[in-house]
Write a protein that holds these residues in place. Structure first.
Motif, PDB file in Angstrom:
ATOM      1  N   SER A 137       9.419-113.736 -10.051  1.00  0.00           N
ATOM      2  CA  SER A 137      10.784-113.908  -9.527  1.00  0.00           C
ATOM      3  C   SER A 137      11.781-114.360 -10.585  1.00  0.00           C
ATOM      4  CB  SER A 137      10.791-114.891  -8.363  1.00  0.00           C
ATOM      5  OG  SER A 137      10.461-116.197  -8.802  1.00  0.00           O
ATOM      6  N   HIS A 138      11.309-115.095 -11.589  1.00  0.00           N
ATOM      7  CA  HIS A 138      12.191-115.527 -12.683  1.00  0.00           C
ATOM      8  C   HIS A 138      11.346-116.185 -13.764  1.00  0.00           C
ATOM      9  CE1 HIS A 138      11.875-119.141 -10.210  1.00  0.00           C
ATOM     10  NE2 HIS A 138      12.437-119.880 -11.143  1.00  0.00           N
ATOM     11  N   CYS A 139      12.017-116.609 -14.855  1.00  0.00           N
ATOM     12  CA  CYS A 139      11.237-116.980 -16.035  1.00  0.00           C
ATOM     13  C   CYS A 139      10.989-118.486 -16.197  1.00  0.00           C
ATOM     14  CB  CYS A 139      11.875-116.396 -17.302  1.00  0.00           C
ATOM     15  SG  CYS A 139      13.448-117.161 -17.742  1.00  0.00           S
ATOM     16  N   HIS A 140      11.381-119.315 -15.247  1.00  0.00           N
ATOM     17  CA  HIS A 140      11.017-120.739 -15.368  1.00  0.00           C
ATOM     18  C   HIS A 140       9.500-120.866 -15.481  1.00  0.00           C
ATOM     19  CE1 HIS A 140      15.056-122.151 -13.448  1.00  0.00           C
ATOM     20  NE2 HIS A 140      15.106-122.208 -14.767  1.00  0.00           N
ATOM     21  N   TYR A 141       9.060-121.903 -16.205  1.00  0.00           N
ATOM     22  CA  TYR A 141       7.635-122.018 -16.543  1.00  0.00           C
ATOM     23  C   TYR A 141       6.716-122.164 -15.331  1.00  0.00           C
ATOM     24  CZ  TYR A 141       8.767-122.152 -21.454  1.00  0.00           C
ATOM     25  OH  TYR A 141       9.194-121.808 -22.704  1.00  0.00           O
ATOM     26  N   ARG A 200      19.773-117.717  -5.243  1.00  0.00           N
ATOM     27  CA  ARG A 200      20.809-118.523  -5.906  1.00  0.00           C
ATOM     28  C   ARG A 200      20.087-119.532  -6.779  1.00  0.00           C
ATOM     29  NH1 ARG A 200      24.052-122.868  -3.294  1.00  0.00           N
ATOM     30  NH2 ARG A 200      25.244-123.614  -5.055  1.00  0.00           N
ATOM     31  N   HIS A 201      20.037-119.230  -8.079  1.00  0.00           N
ATOM     32  CA  HIS A 201      19.194-120.032  -8.965  1.00  0.00           C
ATOM     33  C   HIS A 201      19.730-119.939 -10.381  1.00  0.00           C
ATOM     34  CE1 HIS A 201      15.605-122.403  -9.368  1.00  0.00           C
ATOM     35  NE2 HIS A 201      15.043-121.596 -10.251  1.00  0.00           N
ATOM     36  N   GLY A 202      18.875-119.802 -11.359  1.00  0.00           N
ATOM     37  CA  GLY A 202      19.268-119.726 -12.756  1.00  0.00           C
ATOM     38  C   GLY A 202      17.998-119.445 -13.540  1.00  0.00           C
TER      39      GLY A 202
HETATM   40 ZN   LIG Z   1      13.069-121.958 -11.045  1.00  0.00          ZN
END
Ligand SMILES: [Zn+2]
Length: 357
Positions: A137-141, A200-202
């Motif tokens: 879903s996204h690149c946060h660890y 809605r994130h980053g």
């Molecule tokens: Zn995240």
């Protein structure tokens, strides 16, 4: 594109929850603004409530290798945002998906630093059946974990679907069958249609790549020509916003929604990136999902709320909203549960849109 400025992605203003649209409010809480960076530093250096250092879970129920009947889905909670989904198909083996897989001890670029796991993965990779598809879903660890992706690649070499800008990270795990999609774009694979959708994130993996890769959610549905399967929404990480409404309008109400309920305190710092349990229950209602399963709690301590609070508040919010709590009940860590959604009405006719998506 309404969420890219040529260099960085952003959450469009229209996505803000109605209550938070006042301009002053927005300026004070723009994710990534210097105000926010200072507040986060102050918070991280301060005394923070601590979770128990380790939790031993009971033996999980069910078997992740079970083959669900056509039209049903078997869901195994591995922990955090990692689920194994086995989707039963007529005349074919089940299609097996893993979401944001993390089996590592820490969600961090470092092996000895960063949030440490407080319970074992509910199932190890060795205990899982062959994986056909990985959703990132996204690149946060805590969602894009290279050691876990590397292990999955070595064993199963699955397809990967992610949002724009994340393939360059995922390739470091040796993965090659990666497709990147923008919000609302889809991929057809083995009778399934997987659409990327907003959150809605980053994003960031270093101090230098803030919001250079897109974040999002996914909707899994039957491809137009394929027999019906349950529609499954995986929310990724998200704050509250108008996108729940957009997603329902676009795809129809999902049968099953996997929704985050944890990592929300202190609220002033987290409310633009993570929903709290009450907002998660609101998202469940707005999406019109028949069933929800909570995620993103109890595994890594990212924030200040006590370890048990996300599920307690999810339950209380269901009761307050007059929702049968069984419709938003947690899965025990490692356990497999089969969800069957009898079809009483046809899925929304969106054949044209899905073909062009
Ligand atoms: Zn995240």
């Amino acid at each position: 594109m309404d969420h890219f400025d040529g260099r960085r992605f952003f959450n469009p203003h229209a996505m803000m929850p109605t209550a938070m649209r006042a301009p002053r409010e927005m300026l004070a809480h723009t994710p990534g603004g210097s105000h926010r960076v200072r507040s986060i530093l102050k918070w991280q250096l301060g005394d923070r409530p601590q979770w128990p250092s380790w939790i031993s879970d009971p033996e999980p129920e069910g078997n992740p290798h079970d083959e669900p009947a056509p039209g049903t889905v078997a869901v195994t909670l591995i922990g955090h945002a990692s689920f194994l989904l086995r989707i039963g198909r007529a005349g074919l083996p089940p299609f097996t998906v893993i979401t944001d897989p993390i089996f590592s001890d820490r969600c961090s670029p470092f092996t000895r630093l960063g949030p440490r796991r407080r319970r074992a993965p509910g199932r190890t990779l060795a205990e899982l059946p062959r994986i056909d598809l990985v959703l990132v879903s996204h690149c946060h660890y805590d969602h894009l974990d290279l050691p876990s992706l590397r292990a999955i690649e070595a064993r199963d070499a699955p397809a990967v679907i992610t949002l724009i800008g994340n393939a360059r990270h995922i390739r470091k795990a040796g993965m090659r069958r990666i497709v990147e999609r923008d919000w609302w774009e889809g991929v057809t694979l083995d009778g399934l249609h997987i659409s990327a959708a907003p959150a809605r994130h980053g994003s960031a993996r270093t101090p230098f790549d803030r919001n250079r890769a897109l974040w999002g959610s996914f909707m899994i549905r039957a491809d137009v020509d394929a027999p019906a399967i349950p529609s499954i929404f995986f929310a990724g990480d998200s704050a509250d916003g108008q996108h729940w409404h957009w997603i329902r309008t676009r795809f129809g109400a999902p049968d099953l929604a996997l929704l985050p309920v944890g990592a929300y305190d202190p609220r002033a710092l987290m409310r633009n990136v993570h929903v709290n349990p009450e907002e998660a229950v609101g998202a469940f209602l707005t999406l019109g999902a028949r069933q929800a399963v909570p995620m993103h709690y109890g595994t890594f301590q990212l924030t200040d709320e006590p370890i048990d609070e996300p599920l307690e508040r999810t339950l209380a919010a269901c009761v307050a909203a007059d929702i049968d709590p069984a419709r938003f009940a947690p899965l025990p860590f490692g356990s497999t549960r089969i969800f069957d959604f009898p079809r009483t009405v046809a899925v929304p006719a969106e054949a044209q849109e899905r073909k062009t998506a």
